[in-house]
Design an enzyme around this catalytic site. Structure first.
Site, PDB file in Angstrom:
ATOM      1  N   ALA A   1      44.103  27.919  39.635  1.00  0.00           N
ATOM      2  CA  ALA A   1      43.392  28.721  40.635  1.00  0.00           C
ATOM      3  C   ALA A   1      44.107  30.065  40.712  1.00  0.00           C
ATOM      4  O   ALA A   1      45.273  30.170  40.319  1.00  0.00           O
ATOM      5  CB  ALA A   1      43.439  28.008  41.974  1.00  0.00           C
TER       6      ALA A   1
ATOM      7  N   GLY B   1      44.602  24.161  38.683  1.00  0.00           N
ATOM      8  CA  GLY B   1      43.142  24.111  38.636  1.00  0.00           C
ATOM      9  C   GLY B   1      42.595  24.087  37.219  1.00  0.00           C
ATOM     10  O   GLY B   1      41.496  23.571  36.980  1.00  0.00           O
TER      11      GLY B   1
ATOM     12  N   GLU C   1      42.714  20.583  36.256  1.00  0.00           N
ATOM     13  CA  GLU C   1      41.697  19.885  37.058  1.00  0.00           C
ATOM     14  C   GLU C   1      40.293  20.155  36.517  1.00  0.00           C
ATOM     15  O   GLU C   1      39.451  19.258  36.450  1.00  0.00           O
ATOM     16  CB  GLU C   1      41.816  20.326  38.517  1.00  0.00           C
ATOM     17  CG  GLU C   1      43.110  19.807  39.155  1.00  0.00           C
ATOM     18  CD  GLU C   1      43.401  20.432  40.511  1.00  0.00           C
ATOM     19  OE1 GLU C   1      43.366  21.679  40.615  1.00  0.00           O
ATOM     20  OE2 GLU C   1      43.663  19.685  41.463  1.00  0.00           O
TER      21      GLU C   1
ATOM     22  N   GLU D   1      51.553  22.670  41.230  1.00  0.00           N
ATOM     23  CA  GLU D   1      51.334  23.233  42.569  1.00  0.00           C
ATOM     24  C   GLU D   1      52.545  23.105  43.472  1.00  0.00           C
ATOM     25  O   GLU D   1      52.796  23.954  44.326  1.00  0.00           O
ATOM     26  CB  GLU D   1      50.120  22.558  43.241  1.00  0.00           C
ATOM     27  CG  GLU D   1      48.767  22.921  42.647  1.00  0.00           C
ATOM     28  CD  GLU D   1      48.359  22.081  41.449  1.00  0.00           C
ATOM     29  OE1 GLU D   1      49.198  21.316  40.929  1.00  0.00           O
ATOM     30  OE2 GLU D   1      47.199  22.188  41.017  1.00  0.00           O
TER      31      GLU D   1
HETATM   32  N1  CAA Z   1      46.745  33.110  39.238  1.00  0.00           N
HETATM   33  C1  CAA Z   1      46.739  34.459  39.184  1.00  0.00           C
HETATM   34  N2  CAA Z   1      47.265  35.154  38.161  1.00  0.00           N
HETATM   35  C2  CAA Z   1      47.840  34.454  37.168  1.00  0.00           C
HETATM   36  C3  CAA Z   1      47.886  33.047  37.160  1.00  0.00           C
HETATM   37  C4  CAA Z   1      47.294  32.364  38.264  1.00  0.00           C
HETATM   38  N3  CAA Z   1      47.240  31.022  38.336  1.00  0.00           N
HETATM   39  N4  CAA Z   1      48.531  32.639  36.057  1.00  0.00           N
HETATM   40  C5  CAA Z   1      48.862  33.751  35.370  1.00  0.00           C
HETATM   41  N5  CAA Z   1      48.449  34.841  36.034  1.00  0.00           N
HETATM   42  C6  CAA Z   1      48.614  36.249  35.660  1.00  0.00           C
HETATM   43  C7  CAA Z   1      50.035  36.715  35.886  1.00  0.00           C
HETATM   44  O1  CAA Z   1      50.249  37.081  37.226  1.00  0.00           O
HETATM   45  C8  CAA Z   1      50.111  37.875  34.915  1.00  0.00           C
HETATM   46  O2  CAA Z   1      49.445  38.976  35.509  1.00  0.00           O
HETATM   47  P1  CAA Z   1      50.164  40.440  35.510  1.00  0.00           P
HETATM   48  O3  CAA Z   1      50.254  40.794  34.056  1.00  0.00           O
HETATM   49  O4  CAA Z   1      49.200  41.266  36.292  1.00  0.00           O
HETATM   50  O5  CAA Z   1      51.495  40.238  36.139  1.00  0.00           O
HETATM   51  C9  CAA Z   1      49.239  37.420  33.755  1.00  0.00           C
HETATM   52  O6  CAA Z   1      48.408  36.375  34.250  1.00  0.00           O
HETATM   53  C10 CAA Z   1      50.041  36.846  32.604  1.00  0.00           C
HETATM   54  O7  CAA Z   1      50.887  35.842  33.139  1.00  0.00           O
HETATM   55  P2  CAA Z   1      52.454  35.752  32.824  1.00  0.00           P
HETATM   56  O8  CAA Z   1      53.022  37.124  32.630  1.00  0.00           O
HETATM   57  O9  CAA Z   1      53.087  34.911  33.876  1.00  0.00           O
HETATM   58  O10 CAA Z   1      52.411  35.011  31.400  1.00  0.00           O
HETATM   59  P3  CAA Z   1      53.521  34.080  30.759  1.00  0.00           P
HETATM   60  O11 CAA Z   1      53.069  33.835  29.364  1.00  0.00           O
HETATM   61  O12 CAA Z   1      54.888  34.622  30.980  1.00  0.00           O
HETATM   62  O13 CAA Z   1      53.444  32.693  31.595  1.00  0.00           O
HETATM   63  C11 CAA Z   1      52.301  30.844  32.671  1.00  0.00           C
HETATM   64  C12 CAA Z   1      52.304  31.893  31.517  1.00  0.00           C
HETATM   65  C13 CAA Z   1      53.430  29.836  32.433  1.00  0.00           C
HETATM   66  C14 CAA Z   1      50.959  30.123  32.628  1.00  0.00           C
HETATM   67  C15 CAA Z   1      52.506  31.562  34.029  1.00  0.00           C
HETATM   68  O14 CAA Z   1      51.593  32.649  34.123  1.00  0.00           O
HETATM   69  C16 CAA Z   1      52.306  30.686  35.210  1.00  0.00           C
HETATM   70  O15 CAA Z   1      53.191  29.903  35.556  1.00  0.00           O
HETATM   71  N6  CAA Z   1      51.125  30.778  35.886  1.00  0.00           N
HETATM   72  C17 CAA Z   1      50.850  30.044  37.080  1.00  0.00           C
HETATM   73  C18 CAA Z   1      50.509  28.586  36.766  1.00  0.00           C
HETATM   74  C19 CAA Z   1      50.258  27.815  38.044  1.00  0.00           C
HETATM   75  O16 CAA Z   1      51.129  27.663  38.882  1.00  0.00           O
HETATM   76  N7  CAA Z   1      49.031  27.289  38.205  1.00  0.00           N
HETATM   77  C20 CAA Z   1      48.642  26.536  39.378  1.00  0.00           C
HETATM   78  C21 CAA Z   1      47.957  27.429  40.357  1.00  0.00           C
HETATM   79  S1  CAA Z   1      47.673  26.626  41.920  1.00  0.00           S
HETATM   80  C22 CAA Z   1      46.255  25.738  41.700  1.00  0.00           C
HETATM   81  O17 CAA Z   1      45.666  25.741  40.647  1.00  0.00           O
HETATM   82  C23 CAA Z   1      45.804  24.987  42.921  1.00  0.00           C
HETATM   83  C24 CAA Z   1      44.708  23.994  42.655  1.00  0.00           C
HETATM   84  O18 CAA Z   1      44.972  22.835  42.505  1.00  0.00           O
HETATM   85  C25 CAA Z   1      43.325  24.396  42.624  1.00  0.00           C
END
Ligand code: CAA
Length: 294
Positions: free
Chosen positions: A100, A144, A147, A167
């Site tokens: 998400a 998400g 999911e 999460e």
């Molecule tokens: N939401 C918003 N933006 C996101 C995102 C997310 N879930 N995941 C990645 N991005 C964005 C980053 O902020 C970044 O944007 P900027 O360039 O503007 O800073 C861009 O995508 C690239 O991401 P990274 O620089 O972090 O890329 P990376 O290769 O170094 O890392 C990753 C990749 C490991 C996937 C890392 O981005 C990450 O950990 N993302 C979050 C994953 C996460 O926690 N997901 C769960 C979300 S909560 C949820 O989903 C709740 C639910 O149950 C519905």
């Protein structure tokens, strides 16, 4: 990015061309003009197969609300299209979806989330779409994203795909069915371990644990494999495949006795279809059935 720039940057297979410029054999399967989306690319890679590709590369396909509404709309269109029997949902090689949209969620208050039923519309995929949906997962499928993949009917992935429910690292819990679907798919102890630690797991593990039907050695093999399976399914009667999807999914909600009873009711009702007669007659006459989808 402008939609024109987006089109120029798309790999050839994903470009949306005016229907009139397509070869006749492709036009035949493109009766509805493709609508263009900000966060999706849609195509019909094979007869009977509709494909939705999540396309928000700068945010690794993070599932913001407008992306989810476009996804619901694209799925609804394929669900009602006569020339589509099965749907593929995929992302890019790098990310199926990184979850998400954390930046969108961060400022939400309880009352906003609760009164606006935040995330509820994600379930449209499971409640509104009767045709089988195949997930093709490469790269990140986190939170998400994991999911969303689990909501689909068949999950294919690359061996190196990066699944997880992280999460807890954000101070929250899965909110789009992760705790329920992951637990049903791989069992309580392993699901609990993954959800409580937020640890990722590979596509190879997803296959080993039964979450994925198949893990492929490369992205190309994944896309070829998912398209081939979609084509096989699209070659059958729509009545049968929609009925089969319905009864398999019921097994997730009902106890065994009720589930078997439910299956029998649907099985009986399929004797009312033309395709059941066509399929069985063709078998007896040793020829290929020609489905009417009626
Ligand atoms: N939401 C918003 N933006 C996101 C995102 C997310 N879930 N995941 C990645 N991005 C964005 C980053 O902020 C970044 O944007 P900027 O360039 O503007 O800073 C861009 O995508 C690239 O991401 P990274 O620089 O972090 O890329 P990376 O290769 O170094 O890392 C990753 C990749 C490991 C996937 C890392 O981005 C990450 O950990 N993302 C979050 C994953 C996460 O926690 N997901 C769960 C979300 S909560 C949820 O989903 C709740 C639910 O149950 C519905």
């Amino acid at each position: 990015m402008s939609s024109l720039r987006a089109v120029k940057m798309m790999p050839l297979g994903y470009r949306i061309l005016p229907t009139s410029t397509l070869p006749r054999v492709v036009r035949q399967f493109s009766s509805t003009p493709a609508r263009s989306y900000e966060y999706l690319l849609t195509s019909k890679p094979k007869p009977g197969v509709g494909q939705v590709q999540l396309n928000r590369p700068k945010a690794l396909n993070a599932l913001c609300t407008p992306l989810i509404s476009e996804l619901n709309e694209a799925l609804k269109q394929f669900n009602s299209a006569d020339d589509v029997s099965v749907i593929i949902v995929t992302g890019s090689e790098k990310a199926f979806a990184a979850g998400a949209d954390i930046k969108e969620m961060a400022p939400l208050t309880f009352s906003e989330a609760y009164t606006k039923s935040f995330i509820e519309s994600w379930s449209d995929l499971t409640t509104q779409v009767k045709k089988p949906i195949l997930a093709a997962v490469s790269g990140h499928a986190l939170g998400g994203g994991c999911e969303l993949a689990m909501m689909c009917d068949i999950l294919y992935c690359t061996e190196t795909a990066n699944f997880g429910q992280p999460e807890v690292k954000l101070g929250t819990i899965p909110g789009a069915g992760g705790s329920q679907r992951l637990t049903r798919a791989i069992g309580k102890s392993k699901a609990m371990e993954l959800i409580l630690t937020g640890k990722s797991f590979s596509g190879a593990d997803a296959e080993k644990w039964g979450l994925a039907a198949k893990a492929f050695p490369s992205y190309e093999a994944l896309m070829e494999g998912v398209t081939k399976t979609a084509e096989t399914i699209a070659g059958y009667s729509k009545v049968a495949i929609i009925g089969a999807k319905e009864v398999v999914n019921k097994s997730q909600d009902l106890g065994l006795r009720d589930g078997v009873e439910y299956e029998r009711r649907v099985f009986h009702s399929i004797f009312g279809s033309q395709d059941q007669k066509i399929g069985m007659k063709a078998f007896a006459e040793k020829r290929k059935p020609e489905w009417t989808h009626q």
